[in-house]
Scaffold this motif. Structure first.
Motif, short mmCIF file in Angstrom:
data_model
loop_
_atom_site.label_atom_id
_atom_site.label_comp_id
_atom_site.label_asym_id
_atom_site.label_seq_id
_atom_site.Cartn_x
_atom_site.Cartn_y
_atom_site.Cartn_z
N LEU A 1 0.83 -1.21 0.00
CA LEU A 1 0.00 0.00 0.00
C LEU A 1 0.87 1.26 0.00
N LEU B 1 -6.77 -5.81 -0.28
CA LEU B 1 -6.91 -4.51 0.38
C LEU B 1 -8.15 -3.77 -0.11
N ARG B 2 -8.43 -3.85 -1.40
CA ARG B 2 -9.64 -3.19 -1.91
C ARG B 2 -10.89 -3.85 -1.34
N THR C 1 -11.24 -2.71 2.39
CA THR C 1 -11.66 -1.31 2.60
C THR C 1 -12.90 -0.93 1.81
N ALA D 1 -12.88 -0.37 -1.44
CA ALA D 1 -12.47 0.56 -2.50
C ALA D 1 -12.65 -0.09 -3.86
N ASN E 1 -7.40 1.56 -7.04
CA ASN E 1 -6.22 1.78 -6.20
C ASN E 1 -6.16 3.21 -5.68
N LEU F 1 -8.35 3.34 -2.76
CA LEU F 1 -7.68 2.61 -1.69
C LEU F 1 -6.64 3.48 -1.01
#
Length: 369
Positions: free
Chosen positions: A35, A65-66, A69, A71, A74, A77
């Motif tokens: 990240l 990660l997306r 969260t 998102a 990116n 994110l």
């Protein structure tokens, strides 16, 4: 919060808790490193080289990660991580200055996870204009990728900073805090505006008093100027009357000039006639001079002839005197020696120098002899 890349892939990084419910995101160390590198503008291959893993692993970490969260891109994110305090502040070396309204609106829409097409529709711009505005902001920030630009805008305060928790009660509490902050800010702004208005009113009052004094001064100057204008108008009337009189005189002079021009034309005609007469008189005088020259030559000839005639008359008179003397001598001589008489002929009048008056006849000539 300042976090650095770690070589311990098994550790975890926690975001700042939600101020309302205390919810927070726990990110594994390696995903946090991915990240951070994504927020600095690195692509999947560069990130994999720096972390010593494969590009597919980096892509899978970004997908997790997306999903964690919520998102869509990116860029979103990175914005969520920056708002949650998971990223160190990415500040450019030189402050680029504030964004324009179209640039701020476009990047606010991109921070919500919308694509370029969706952002173009949302802000009412053409896709070409959206790309042009995006590249202009990238050049100002000194980055090449959208996640790095969004991270820098979050650090510069160009994008709204709020916790990424999306629970309804957290949203209401955040809106309430924002509303109270807005009300306090509005009250402070109103007080500041009131103080500014009072200062402006005082300044305007002073300006009004100065303007009134200036108006009085200008009124006095206007009265003086009006008096001067009246005097100037009177002088202008007099000058106008003088101009009218001068115009009349000029018209009379013009009429006289026209008459003089006509008289000059007549005089010019007479002068031309006199010149013609003078030329004719000159020609006649030349002719008279030539005649006089001829007469002088003729008179000289006549004088020579008269002198010759006078000389001949004197000789003839002498001859006649000798003849008369011979006649007298013959009359005194005896008849035997007297020669026979010679018949006498009368002498013409033009050959008689001693008698030139009256006509001469033979009888008068014989009686005289």
């Amino acid at each position: 919060m300042s976090r650095n890349l770690s070589s311990d892939p098994e550790g975890t990084i926690e975001e700042d808790p939600c101020p309302t419910c205390g919810w927070q995101i726990t990110v594994p160390r390696r995903q946090h490193d991915v990240l951070v590198l994504t927020a600095t503008g690195s692509d999947a291959r560069t990130t994999a080289q720096r972390l010593g893993c494969g590009a597919g692993t980096v892509e899978r970490d970004l997908v997790r990660l997306r999903a964690l969260t919520g998102a869509r891109t990116n860029g979103q994110l990175v914005v969520i991580a920056a708002r949650a305090g998971l990223l160190p502040p990415q500040v450019p070396r030189r402050h680029p200055g504030p964004l324009t309204d179209p640039q701020r609106q476009l990047f606010a829409v991109l921070a919500e996870g919308q694509t370029l097409h969706e952002a173009a529709d949302a802000v009412g711009m053409d896709r070409t204009d959206v790309v042009r505005v995006q590249h202009a902001v990238h050049r100002r920030l000194g980055v090449k990728r959208l996640p790095a630009a969004l991270a820098m805008l979050c650090a510069l305060g160009e994008l709204a900073h709020r916790h990424p928790c999306t629970r309804p009660e957290c949203e209401l509490a955040r809106l309430d805090r924002q509303q109270h902050a807005d009300v306090r800010q509005d009250a402070e702004e109103a007080a500041r505006q009131w103080a500014d208005a009072l200062a402006q009113a005082a300044a305007q009052r002073a300006e009004f008093q100065g303007a009134r004094a200036e108006l009085q001064r200008l009124t006095a100057e206007l009265a003086l100027t009006r008096a001067q204008l009246d005097a100037v108008r009177h002088e202008m009337d007099r000058a106008l009357e003088s101009c009218r009189t001068a115009a009349k005189q000029a018209r009379s002079v013009s009429d006289l000039a026209d008459g003089a021009a006509e008289g000059a034309g007549a005089v010019r005609v007479e002068v031309n006639e006199l010149r013609a007469q003078v030329r004719a008189a000159g020609r006649e005088a030349q002719w008279a001079r030539s005649i006089a020259h001829d007469l002088r030559q003729d008179s000289a000839v006549v004088r020579e002839g008269i002198a010759e005639v006078d000389k001949g008359r004197a000789q003839l008179a002498a001859g006649w005197l000798d003849l008369a003397a011979a006649r007298e001598n013959a009359a005194k001589a005896p008849d035997a020696t007297r020669p026979p008489p010679v018949p006498r002929t009368p002498i013409p009048l033009q050959h008689r120098p001693w008698h030139r008056s009256g006509p001469v006849t033979p009888e008068r000539d014989e009686s005289r002899s």
